[in-house]
Structure formats: C-alpha cells, structure tokens
Design an enzyme around this catalytic site. Structure first.
Site, mmCIF file in Angstrom:
data_model
loop_
_atom_site.group_PDB
_atom_site.id
_atom_site.type_symbol
_atom_site.label_atom_id
_atom_site.label_comp_id
_atom_site.label_asym_id
_atom_site.label_seq_id
_atom_site.Cartn_x
_atom_site.Cartn_y
_atom_site.Cartn_z
ATOM 1 N N PRO A 116 0.510 -1.230 -0.157
ATOM 2 C CG PRO A 116 0.110 -1.241 1.971
ATOM 3 C CD PRO A 116 0.868 -1.913 1.561
ATOM 4 C CB CYS A 117 3.031 3.289 -2.940
ATOM 5 S SG CYS A 117 2.478 3.103 -4.308
ATOM 6 C CG HIS A 118 -3.023 3.397 -1.390
ATOM 7 N ND1 HIS A 118 -2.158 2.190 -2.085
ATOM 8 C CD2 HIS A 118 -3.970 3.504 -0.488
ATOM 9 C CE1 HIS A 118 -3.085 1.426 -0.761
ATOM 10 N NE2 HIS A 118 -4.030 1.969 -0.122
#
Lengths: 224, 217
Positions: free
Chosen positions: A187-189
């Site tokens: 989850p780089c978001h």
C-alpha cells in the site's frame, strides 16, 4: 534458380514473396477468433503444466479501471494500472525477468479474488506470495515496510524515511513509493506529503484519492 | 524506472500476432480439425521453449525441466558442454528465435509439427478413420458460415495444397517452400499459382467469401 514469367502471379512484384494484398487475401480464410482464443487458453494451460511458463498474466476490472496482474511461480510480480500501458508493462517484464509470458488467469486467481474483496470493503490486507525481484536496495527496503501502515491510516514520506532508518532520505522514499511494482497490494497509496497533499501515484491522483477514501469509509464503518 | 534495452517480445504478443497465420498453415496441411489444432499447439509450445528467458529468471522446477528436456532431446544428441544456461535441446529442436521474421520461423516449426502429426496419425490403430473434429470446445469449422473454403483447400492436390499452405498462407518464398516440401522452386511456383486459381474458382462461386487480389476485373 527461380524462373519467373510475367503475369503469373497476381501482383507485379517479386513473385517469390506475397504482397500485402495477398497476405490480406489469406486472411479471408477464416480462423474464428473464439477458436483461436480457446487454443491460446489450452496452450497456456499446457505451458504452465509443463513448467515452460515463466510469467502468467491477466487483466481484471476494478473501480479504478483495469488492472494487470502478473505472477511468476514465486508469487505476484507486478500490479499495473491501465495508464501505464499494459503492452509496455509486459515488455519491461520480458526485458527484466523473462519473455516467456502468456495470458493465463489461474495463477493470479487468489489475488484477483482478494482485490474484489478489498474493493468491496471486505478485506484490509492481502495474503498472497510476492515476487519482489523487480525492486532492489533502498527502494525494496522501503517497500517492505509499506504493509506496516495500517489500513485506513496514512503516514508522511518523512515518517517513512524515519521508519526506514534514513530520516534524511525523504526524496528516496518518494521514489520508492512511486516505483512500487505492486501497488494496492503493497500500500504505497498510504504515504502522503507532510502537508497532507497526495504526492505522486503510478495510477494517478484520482486512484490514490479513491483508495484512501475507500479505506477511510470502511475503517469508520468497522469502528462503529 | 530506467529504460531498459528492448529485448524479445513477450511471447503472448507473438501468439496474438501470428496465431491466425500458423493456424491457417496447419489447417491447409492437415485439414480444419483436431490435427490442425494439435500441430498449432505443438508449434507454439516448441517456440515458447526456445523463446529467451532473461538470465536472472529461475526455472520453475529446474530438476523437472531438465528431465523433461532430456526426454525430448534426440537420443545421442550432443549434450552441450558450454555453461550457456539457455534451453539447448529446445533450441536445437526448432532453432534460435530470429530477431526478425518470427512468422517464417513459426511456419517452419509448424511444418515439422504437422509432419509429426501425420506420422502419429499413420500409427493410429484405425488409420483410415476420418480426421477428428476440433476438441477445444468452441464452434469448430462446422459452426462457421464461410467454412466451405477449408474443404476446398483440402480438395486441392497435395502439391498445390502445400504450396498454398506455406506460400500463400505462411508467407514463405518459393525457394523455402520447395525445401520444406522436397520440390523445386519452379514446381512450387506453378503449384502455388494453380492452387490459387483453383481456390479463386471456388471462392468466386461463393459470394460470402472475400475476393482474392486481382479478381476485381
């Protein structure tokens, strides 16, 4: 020696080769596209069963557009957004990992199912094997820390740099997030600028906003 | 991400680009049924095995892969002593994939796989059994409204049929078609022209099919 006589072949050119018009004529001999599709599926199944398929990929629909999922026998290798150009993404995989790539859905069935659950608000973390060979060094180290950010929460690039043990490497953390080969699943978001603005995202700012809103809404629902 | 040098196409793209041509060749050589489907599958499997994997890619199951490839290799074939990690028996089988004109390479493989199918057919207990229908589970040639062109191809004399298969459908030059079929370029040229003319006659009676080039006048 090839003997040629004028007018023997339908087009007035090198008679030993087909012209474009003649190649088109060949295409009037039907090979139904659904038949070819069935043959391609059978080929993929056999290649997989015989260990000749290095990368299996498929595309799935999602609320933020079509996604490409590619996996090796080690695990999920790449999640890509339509905006990246799926053909370009596959070419990069061919250059960097293996060109023995076929469309074969079964290998990515688990992650496809989990993505459905995620977008339906019924899943908070992914449980699939990952093939992380597309990342190395500091980027890979940062990307390994990303699943440590809880669902529905965000941290700043600066905080991620702290967590990675290099508090001054804020820009490098930004690069690590921007080059994450496994977005959504890793989850780089959930990493934002210090002022709360979005920062970059491979899938575009709208996708990042969508994912954060989805997680916030689901997390609030769950806590009530 | 750093731009990487453009290497070989993803194999899926090869199948998408050339799948129809290879199937036309297989159908012309073997008839539009299960034999053609089998030759098509064997062609692309052999091509996939020879298609380059990047050196870093670990084999799915190296031991099994090696065993499998040894089994496929001809007995007495010289085991390559160089440390080249490439799938040598696979490449020895079909040749290294060319940088350009992949289609001609595939058509040559299809020719060899079609011969294998014909040999296997000859070994079947009931050798005179009619070719079996396609078994991939979708509308075979029977379900296609323009399918009468394939029986027309099947009715051509062998020389014409093979010349049509490799030259008109496969795009090979006459010299190479001659090599594949044990003929001469001049004979292949004549057979290709005669086969084309015969098919034109059939197709011109059939308004549903497209006209061949040059048939406008």
């Amino acid at each position: 020696m090839i003997t040629t006589s004028p007018g023997g072949d339908p087009a007035g050119h090198d008679p030993t080769r087909r012209s474009a018009a003649e190649a088109e004529w060949a295409s009037s001999f039907p090979v139904p596209s659904d038949h070819l599709t069935a043959l391609r599926h059978r080929l993929a199944r056999r290649a997989e069963a015989e260990g000749d398929l290095d990368i299996a990929y498929r595309t799935v629909d999602s609320p933020i557009g079509p996604l490409l999922l590619a996996a090796t026998d080690q695990g999920l290798l790449r999640v890509a957004f339509a905006g990246e150009g799926f053909d370009d993404v596959l070419q990069v995989l061919a250059d960097r990992v293996s060109a023995r790539i076929l469309a074969a859905p079964s290998r990515t069935d688990p992650v496809a199912r989990q993505l459905d659950e995620y977008f339906a608000g019924r899943r908070r973390a992914f449980d699939v094997r990952l093939d992380r060979r597309l990342s190395a060094g500091f980027r890979a180290a940062v990307q390994r820390l990303l699943p440590g950010i809880d669902y529905g929460h965000t941290v700043s690039y600066a905080e991620m740099a702290e967590r990675a043990g290099s508090p001054r490497a804020v820009r490098a953390v930004g690069t690590a997030c921007a080059t994450n080969p496994l977005p959504i699943v890793v989850p780089c978001h959930r990493v934002l600028r210090a002022d709360g603005s979005l920062g970059g995202y491979l899938g575009g700012p709208d996708s990042k906003r969508y994912l954060l809103a989805l997680e916030r809404a689901t997390a609030e629902k769950g806590s009530r | 991400m750093k731009p990487t040098p453009r290497g070989p196409l993803p194999f899926d793209e090869v199948v998408r680009r050339h799948g129809a041509t290879v199937l036309r060749v297989c159908r012309a050589v073997l008839g539009p049924g299960a034999d053609a489907d089998d030759a098509w599958s064997e062609t692309f499997l052999a091509a996939l095995r020879a298609w380059p994997a990047a050196p870093a890619a670990p084999a799915a199951d190296p031991a099994a892969a090696v065993t499998d490839r040894r089994r496929r290799a001809r007995p007495g074939a010289d085991p390559d002593s160089t440390p080249d990690p490439g799938p040598d028996p696979a490449v020895a089988d079909v040749g290294r994939p060319p940088v350009d004109n992949v289609e001609a390479w595939l058509v040559r493989i299809a020719h060899r796989k079609a011969i294998d199918v014909i040999r296997a057919r000859a070994r079947r207990p009931v050798a005179s059994a009619p070719p079996s229908a396609s078994d991939v589970g979708v509308a075979g040639p029977d379900g296609d409204p323009t399918s009468d062109v394939w029986p027309a191809v099947a009715r051509l004399p062998d020389r014409q049929r093979l010349a049509v298969a490799y030259h008109w459908f496969g795009g090979l030059p006459h010299t190479e078609t001659a090599q594949l079929t044990g003929s001469t370029p001049a004979a292949v040229r004549r057979a290709a022209a005669d086969g084309l003319a015969a098919l034109r006659r059939v197709l011109s009676d059939d308004p549903a099919s497209s006209r061949p080039p040059g048939a406008r006048s």
